[in-house]
Structure formats: C-alpha cells, structure tokens
Design a protein around this motif. Structure first.
Motif, short mmCIF file in Angstrom:
data_model
loop_
_atom_site.label_atom_id
_atom_site.label_comp_id
_atom_site.label_asym_id
_atom_site.label_seq_id
_atom_site.Cartn_x
_atom_site.Cartn_y
_atom_site.Cartn_z
N THR A 102 71.85 42.14 -1.21
CA THR A 102 73.88 41.08 -1.03
C THR A 102 73.72 41.74 -2.78
N THR A 103 75.03 41.72 -2.51
CA THR A 103 76.00 41.85 -3.53
C THR A 103 75.96 40.59 -4.50
N GLU A 104 76.05 39.82 -3.23
CA GLU A 104 76.86 38.07 -3.85
C GLU A 104 76.07 37.37 -4.31
N ASN A 105 76.07 36.12 -5.21
CA ASN A 105 75.20 35.24 -5.20
C ASN A 105 74.34 34.75 -4.22
N PRO A 106 73.44 33.94 -4.13
CA PRO A 106 72.71 34.03 -2.74
C PRO A 106 73.15 32.62 -3.09
N SER A 107 73.15 31.97 -4.00
CA SER A 107 72.94 30.88 -3.65
C SER A 107 74.35 29.90 -2.54
N PHE A 108 75.54 31.65 -2.90
CA PHE A 108 76.42 30.95 -2.37
C PHE A 108 76.49 31.30 -1.04
N GLU A 109 76.20 32.47 -0.82
CA GLU A 109 76.59 33.00 0.38
C GLU A 109 75.36 32.76 1.85
N VAL A 110 74.39 32.06 0.92
CA VAL A 110 72.67 32.16 2.13
C VAL A 110 72.60 30.40 1.91
N ILE A 111 72.17 30.18 3.05
CA ILE A 111 71.75 29.10 3.70
C ILE A 111 70.99 28.17 2.83
N SER A 112 71.32 27.16 2.09
CA SER A 112 69.72 27.25 1.57
C SER A 112 68.48 26.37 2.36
N ALA A 113 68.72 26.23 3.73
CA ALA A 113 67.35 26.61 4.62
C ALA A 113 66.65 27.63 4.48
N LEU A 114 67.31 28.88 4.34
CA LEU A 114 67.33 30.04 4.57
C LEU A 114 66.40 30.79 3.04
N LEU A 115 67.74 29.68 2.40
CA LEU A 115 67.10 30.13 1.20
C LEU A 115 65.76 29.92 0.29
N SER A 116 65.60 28.56 0.29
CA SER A 116 64.45 27.85 0.10
C SER A 116 62.83 28.54 0.22
N ARG A 117 63.35 29.44 1.36
CA ARG A 117 61.99 30.01 1.92
C ARG A 117 62.15 31.58 1.44
N CYS A 118 63.19 32.81 1.07
CA CYS A 118 62.69 33.52 0.32
C CYS A 118 62.52 33.88 -1.29
N GLN A 119 61.85 34.33 -2.16
CA GLN A 119 61.76 34.53 -3.65
C GLN A 119 63.25 35.44 -4.08
N VAL A 120 63.87 34.70 -3.71
CA VAL A 120 65.07 36.35 -5.25
C VAL A 120 64.63 36.74 -6.45
N TYR A 121 64.66 38.09 -6.02
CA TYR A 121 64.81 39.14 -7.22
C TYR A 121 66.22 39.77 -7.56
N ILE A 122 66.60 39.26 -8.78
CA ILE A 122 67.59 40.41 -9.33
C ILE A 122 67.30 42.01 -9.90
N LEU A 123 68.39 42.49 -9.40
CA LEU A 123 68.40 43.75 -9.09
C LEU A 123 69.59 45.16 -10.58
N LYS A 124 69.41 45.05 -11.61
CA LYS A 124 70.17 45.35 -12.63
C LYS A 124 70.59 46.94 -11.97
N HIS A 125 71.72 46.93 -13.21
CA HIS A 125 72.18 48.75 -12.98
C HIS A 125 71.66 49.63 -13.41
N LEU A 126 71.18 50.54 -13.46
CA LEU A 126 70.73 51.43 -14.06
C LEU A 126 70.67 51.82 -15.98
N THR A 127 70.08 52.16 -16.63
CA THR A 127 71.02 52.20 -17.74
C THR A 127 70.95 53.51 -18.11
N GLU A 128 70.83 53.88 -19.75
CA GLU A 128 71.75 55.62 -19.28
C GLU A 128 70.37 56.45 -19.77
N VAL A 129 69.36 55.39 -20.39
CA VAL A 129 67.96 56.60 -19.76
C VAL A 129 67.13 56.75 -18.36
#
Length: 420
Positions: free
Chosen positions: A131-158
């Motif tokens: 997802t590109t959107e905050n899962p706290s707002f877009e994913v139902i709480s019952a499903l979200l509570s059963r998932c681990q959320v990992y945040i991916l970041k923009h690539l650095t210049e390196v």
C-alpha cells in the motif's frame, strides 16, 4: 526489446535487491525472519517504485512457497475467494501456507478485506499487502491487527547511483551500448527516490538519443523528457513538476490553469487521495483566515472522494479547485506558525510565567503558581489584558493580519483588545 528496463532489472533475490537496508540488510527484521523461514502476514507500506512487489516475490521464493498475486484495482470478492480456495488445495499436513500478495490493498473494500480475514486468521495464506496509503486508515482493524506493518522508504542517492551502475553493467541491452552518465542531478530530481521512475527516465533518454556515445547530462535529461512529454506524463513521471504547476495556479487565483493541471493529473492516473490532501494543505496554507470556509470545503472534498471514487470524484475535485482558486488568499497562519517555531528554536525552552502555570497542589499555590492570573470570562467582553508570553519575549508578535476583508475584521478586533 519490448520488456521495459525496470522489468528486465527486477531483482529475483535479496543479493540483487537495492534499498530498504533497515528491513533486508544484515540486521534487518525481514532478513532475520527469512533466515528462520518463519514470517507473519505483513503489510508493506511505502511510496511507489521502492520495491514492494519485488520484495513480496523474493519473500515467497526465499521461503519456497506457492505465490498468488491479486491487484486490488481489478479483483473482486470472487477473485479473493478463488485465490484462498487454491491456497487451501496446496495445504498438505504440516506444509507452510502459500503467500498471497495483494497490490494496492488500500483499494480493497471492507467486504473484500473481510473475505481475507478468515484465511489469514486460520493460516490458510500468509498475506503480503502492498500500500502507498497509511494502513491505519485504509485497512480494517481486524485484518491490520493480524499483520506486521513494515515501512519502505524512497531510495537514497547512494542507492540510486548503485541502481544506475547495475543497469549499465548488467542489462543485456544497455551493457552493449557506449553510455556515459556525466551528471545525475536531473535524473534524481525527476525520479524522486522512485527506482522504477529512474529506470523509465534512463530508458526514455537513451532511446531518444541517436548519436554515439550516449552522454547523459542534466540538460540532455530535461530536453529529452520535454520532447517525450506525452509518454512521460501518461506514466505520471512529471509528478512533481505538474503538482507544482497546479499548486501555483490555485495560489495565483487562476481557475482555468488550475483545472487544466488537475485534468492533466487525472488523465495521468494520479491518486485522487493525493490530490485531495494537497487541496486541504492549500486551503490552510494559501487561503487560511481570508476564508476559513475553504478548509472546511477541502476537508469535505477529501471525505467525499473516499466515498465515491472515480470517475465522479473528478466533479468534487473540480468544484473544490474552482472554489479555492477564486477565493481570497492569505498565508498569515503559515507565516505565523513558522515565525513562532523560529522563535522557539532561537530562544529555547523559556519558563512559563508563574501566573499561567498549573497549580494542582497547595505547595504550588504557595510558591506562586497561578497567582495573579485573570480569568477572561470574569471581565466585560470576556477579555482582560495580561501577558501570556515568557518574560524574555514579552510583546512579541507572530501573527500579522493581511489586507483581506476577513482579516481586516480580525485586525480591528485585536486593535480594540490590545491597543495595537
């Protein structure tokens, strides 16, 4: 060669994967999970082009599990149930559950997410949602509570440099050409930390260059992208330039230009939620107290487009854009908070004046906490002059009303209260 460069270079294992060191580096939490061959259902949250889909495929491959993929844009409840049924047929005794990848899971309706819930709870599938959107707002709480959320970041210049180097060295088509990248600023500016965009830009520039050797400079990148504007826009590559033109047109009170740039973004497939968020920011930053109703309308627009989606959302966006563009403008609130923040950074943590301090205990009252504070509602007009700033910056002004009808009224009110 028909296959795009970004697809040709898609990593197939972690050693080829660039970026997200906090997740897949030697000490990364995902790396450790993969090494133990145990992984929970997860949500990968991050901007486009940072490797969410690729990472999901690599996880399934590393775990040696069957892999099913759905796109929330084109899949319904029926598709979800079919994928779950296939996963059930793959289960034999103690075999690990298949991986079910759902791209743009934030676009799934509540009923679609509910259809997933039981399979995730029972371990029929290991869910990986992107997802590109905050899962706290877009994913139902019952499903979200059963998932681990990992945040991916923009690539650095390196990391972007590393990706360019890999493209020129390893791609079967580019490696055979004489290509020299002399400057990278324009490449990196246009891609905005998005790996897929970077490779798309590189491919456009190379394909549009006829002379040998192919020398890539900031000027050549800008020139080639302008020549290939139609291709570039359709893929949303000029995202930052067009959103900049849109914001400046609304700020500049030109409804026609504002609508044109809005149309360009809608036709290019821009996320309507992103547009609605920008309008909320615009209403606060550029219209502000000249017309406080602008923020209310922008916020209503944000709510409405969530409920109805495209194509009807274009009408709500159009109404809001016209209203904001034709509204009186003021950036006084924006300037005021920045001035106050600058003062805090300059002055540090100044003590709260004694008469303004909270005094819940007898001791605090005895040493002067709250003493001499004047309760405004005890005075005529619900106002009484007293100092509310720390002693060191007493009398400092951060808010300066601007010359529009609404703020002239505010200025008169302040003048009557404070005398200046």
């Amino acid at each position: 060669m028909n296959q795009p460069l970004a697809e040709r270079l898609r990593p197939t294992n972690l050693s080829e994967y660039i970026g997200q060191e906090h997740l897949v580096g030697q000490k990364g939490v995902l790396k450790q999970s993969l090494q133990s061959k145990r992984i929970p259902s997860i949500i990968l949250w991050g901007p486009p082009g940072v490797g969410k889909t690729t990472l999901a495929k690599i996880i399934a491959k590393e775990l040696e599990r069957p892999y099913y993929s759905l796109s929330a844009i084109s899949s319904g409840v029926k598709d979800v149930r079919e994928a779950i049924n296939k996963a059930k047929k793959q289960q034999f005794f103690s075999t690990a559950s298949p991986v079910l990848f759902i791209d743009e899971i934030h676009r799934f309706s509540k009923s679609q997410q509910d259809a997933l819930l039981g399979a995730v709870e029972q371990g029929v599938v290991t869910l990986i949602g992107a997802t590109t959107e905050n899962p706290s707002f877009e994913v139902i709480s019952a499903l979200l509570s059963r998932c681990q959320v990992y945040i991916l970041k923009h690539l650095t210049e390196v990391e972007l440099h590393e990706l360019l180097k890999r493209a020129l060295k390893e791609d079967e088509f580019l490696s055979k050409q004489n290509i020299e990248i002399k400057e990278t600023e324009a490449l990196f500016q246009y891609c905005g930390g998005d790996a897929r965009k970077l490779l798309n830009i590189l491919e456009i520039v190379i394909n549009a260059t006829t002379e040998e050797p192919i020398i890539i400079t900031n000027k050549s990148v800008t020139d080639k992208l302008q020549q290939n504007l139609a291709i570039y826009d359709k893929n949303g590559e000029m995202h930052y330039d067009i959103i900049s033109a849109f914001i400046k047109s609304v700020r500049g009170s030109d409804p026609n230009a504002s609508l044109y740039w809005l149309a360009r973004m809608l036709e290019g497939g821009e996320d309507i939620k992103f547009l609605a968020r920008r309008l909320v920011i615009l209403a606060a930053e550029d219209i502000g107290l000249a017309n406080p109703n602008a923020l209310l309308l922008a916020n209503t627009c944000f709510d409405a487009i969530h409920k109805i989606g495209m194509p009807e959302a274009r009408i709500v966006l159009s109404e809001t854009v016209i209203y904001l563009a034709t509204s009186p403008k003021s950036n006084s609130a924006y300037l005021a908070i920045d001035a106050a923040i600058a003062e805090v950074r300059k002055s540090g943590s100044l003590p709260v004046p004694l008469h303004l301090r909270n005094s819940p205990t007898k001791l605090m009252k005895e040493i002067g906490y709250g003493k001499s504070y004047k309760y405004a509602h005890d005075f005529e007009g619900n106002f009484v002059a007293q100092e509310f700033l720390p002693d060191k910056i007493t009398g400092k002004k951060f808010y300066q009303p601007q010359s529009n009808r609404a703020e002239k009224t505010i200025w008169e009110r302040l003048k009557n209260w404070w005398g200046s």
